[in-house]
Design a protein around this motif. Sequence first.
Motif, short mmCIF file in Angstrom:
data_model
loop_
_atom_site.label_atom_id
_atom_site.label_comp_id
_atom_site.label_asym_id
_atom_site.label_seq_id
_atom_site.Cartn_x
_atom_site.Cartn_y
_atom_site.Cartn_z
N GLY A 105 45.92 23.52 37.41
CA GLY A 105 44.92 22.74 36.68
C GLY A 105 43.52 23.07 37.22
N ASP A 106 43.39 24.16 37.93
CA ASP A 106 42.06 24.32 38.49
C ASP A 106 41.09 24.98 37.30
OD1 ASP A 106 39.49 24.89 39.88
OD2 ASP A 106 40.45 25.33 41.45
N PRO A 107 39.99 24.58 36.72
CA PRO A 107 39.39 25.38 35.38
C PRO A 107 38.57 26.30 36.19
CG PRO A 107 38.19 23.16 36.16
CD PRO A 107 39.50 23.14 37.00
N GLY A 108 38.11 26.31 37.56
CA GLY A 108 37.14 27.25 38.07
C GLY A 108 37.96 28.52 38.54
N ALA A 109 39.43 28.25 38.94
CA ALA A 109 40.24 29.52 39.06
C ALA A 109 40.61 30.25 37.80
CB ALA A 109 41.31 28.89 39.86
N GLY A 110 40.80 29.43 36.67
CA GLY A 110 41.21 29.92 35.49
C GLY A 110 40.23 30.77 34.99
N ILE A 162 41.77 47.99 44.27
CA ILE A 162 42.73 47.66 43.26
C ILE A 162 43.70 46.62 43.83
CG2 ILE A 162 44.61 48.17 41.82
CD1 ILE A 162 43.03 50.64 41.44
N GLU A 163 44.10 46.98 45.19
CA GLU A 163 44.92 45.93 45.87
C GLU A 163 44.44 44.60 46.11
OE1 GLU A 163 47.67 46.26 49.92
OE2 GLU A 163 46.58 47.81 49.48
N HIS A 164 43.11 44.87 46.56
CA HIS A 164 42.50 43.40 47.01
C HIS A 164 42.17 42.59 45.67
CE1 HIS A 164 39.96 41.08 49.71
NE2 HIS A 164 39.00 41.01 48.49
N LEU A 165 41.95 43.27 44.58
CA LEU A 165 41.80 42.53 43.49
C LEU A 165 42.96 41.82 42.84
CD1 LEU A 165 39.61 41.41 41.18
CD2 LEU A 165 39.90 43.84 40.03
N GLY A 166 44.07 42.65 42.89
CA GLY A 166 45.42 42.16 42.40
C GLY A 166 45.89 41.02 43.23
N GLU A 167 45.44 40.83 44.61
CA GLU A 167 45.64 39.78 45.34
C GLU A 167 44.76 38.47 44.86
OE1 GLU A 167 44.92 40.79 49.32
OE2 GLU A 167 46.66 42.20 49.56
N ILE A 168 43.62 38.71 44.56
CA ILE A 168 42.61 37.75 44.12
C ILE A 168 43.28 37.09 42.76
CG2 ILE A 168 40.35 37.16 43.28
CD1 ILE A 168 39.22 39.24 44.96
N ILE A 169 43.63 38.06 41.71
CA ILE A 169 44.20 37.63 40.68
C ILE A 169 45.55 36.70 40.88
CG2 ILE A 169 45.50 38.30 38.47
CD1 ILE A 169 43.38 40.63 38.51
N ALA A 170 46.42 37.12 41.83
CA ALA A 170 47.43 36.39 42.14
C ALA A 170 47.39 34.75 42.55
CB ALA A 170 48.48 37.14 43.08
N ASP A 171 46.36 34.81 43.33
CA ASP A 171 45.88 33.59 43.87
C ASP A 171 45.14 32.86 42.94
OD1 ASP A 171 46.79 34.49 46.31
OD2 ASP A 171 44.93 35.09 46.99
N MET A 172 44.43 33.32 42.07
CA MET A 172 43.76 32.52 41.01
C MET A 172 44.89 32.02 40.23
SD MET A 172 40.77 31.94 42.01
CE MET A 172 41.50 32.23 43.55
N SER A 173 45.87 32.78 39.70
CA SER A 173 46.92 32.41 39.08
C SER A 173 47.72 31.12 39.35
CB SER A 173 47.89 33.64 38.64
OG SER A 173 49.00 33.27 37.66
N MET A 174 47.83 31.20 40.80
CA MET A 174 48.65 29.84 41.06
C MET A 174 47.65 28.55 41.10
SD MET A 174 50.37 31.44 44.75
CE MET A 174 51.01 30.02 45.26
#
Length: 449
Positions: free
Chosen positions: A371-376, A354-366
């Motif tokens: 304007g990165d469509p893949g990250a979105g 859960i902690e690891h996935l939360g970090e991924i979501i935070a990085d992808m949100s930035m």
Amino acid sequence: MRWTITIEGTDEFGAAHRSEIALEKDLNSLTAGAVGFSIEDGKTIMAHLQQVIVKQQCETYVLVRRFCMDCERFRRIKDYSKRKIRTVFGCVEVRNPRIQNCQRCVPYFRDASAVLRDFCPDQATPELMELSARLGSLMPYRKAADVIAEFLPIKSSESFVTVRHRTLALGKRLDEKARDRAWFDPPHADEREKIELDLPNDSEREFVVSIDTAHIKSASEADGRTFEIAVARCGRGRRGSRPGHYFVTADTSKHELRLRTLQALQSEGYAGRGEITVLSDGAEIMKRLPRNLPRPTKHIVDWFHIAMKIQPLQQVADHIVRWRDEWINETVVLDEEIRALRWKLWHGQVDRAIEHLGEIIADMSMLREQGDPGAGRIWQLAQPLLTYIRQNKSAIVDYGARYRSGRRIATALAESAVNSLTARRMVKKQQMRWSKRGAHLMCKCAPRS
């Protein structure tokens, strides 16, 4: 060429009976491939043989019922009527006499009864009822009626309405039989540990309930657009052991799920001892079952559903690595992080996942704000995955340890049961609308293969 088939037999009283049937075979039709008996010839032979045997059986039964055991005389016949008995080899019309009570033994009571009502109350043999129900549970009722009329000497007048009536009637009897069994032979529901030596990795002490649901289109607007049918398969915990018993129910209440599960487990040898493990996809309706079963009972989310929710994330990350040059360092790290997330969930490290996935979501949100469509896209897929893991946190275990010890980690048995019992008949290949009661009774007649 004329063929004569002679049927000879002796009844219970030693009397001989003889009947003949003649068939014509034209030699000129041999060139067209008409070799031996055809389906129509087989229908004719079996229908004639069935007529002879059924009539003789009915006459013998009437003669036995007429005999009074007290005065050792025959009772009088008041009148006759006709009764049709439908069998798999045709409909037989027999004489149905009404026999009076013995006036010598009971002179003050006058009554008459049709004795042939004692058997085949549906005017159809149990074999025909079962055959109609099995075909009706595998294919549309109209098609089942056509198949029966095509290969058996049954008139096409027995329409799909008759097949549907027989299917639901047999399903109702099976359902009532299960309820009677629960009343007269209640399943074991004692909350106690197994008395034998505690062996943590002994898969034989574990009883697994693989359960899944199927969504059926509702025929009634009062029941909503769809309703759910619960399909489960109960067996031992060892991976590769025999599948075990099915149960299917459209009543997904706590009491009904508990009753059906305990009956299926009892058929597998459960007697109140041992561990029960419920494997499901984490749906809210399935969480009722583990809370209402005897202790110790453990709920485990199916690993296949977790893996299928991670797979889109992995595919998007792999696609970005292959086709994009910018953000190359970030995407390589992202690909490794998703693999690490899968590894943590496989080994039951839920808090770290859960902690690891939360970090991924935070990085992808930035990156998404830049304007990165893949990250979105990764952000959109990771959000529901995080919610799913949090909701089923207590049901995620060390799948690697269970797999290495030879125990089940997936609901493949329940998935196959859904495909064989409901998806083929009501959802995927034969899309139609059903009443909740009709779907429940029809599934009772489906073959468990």
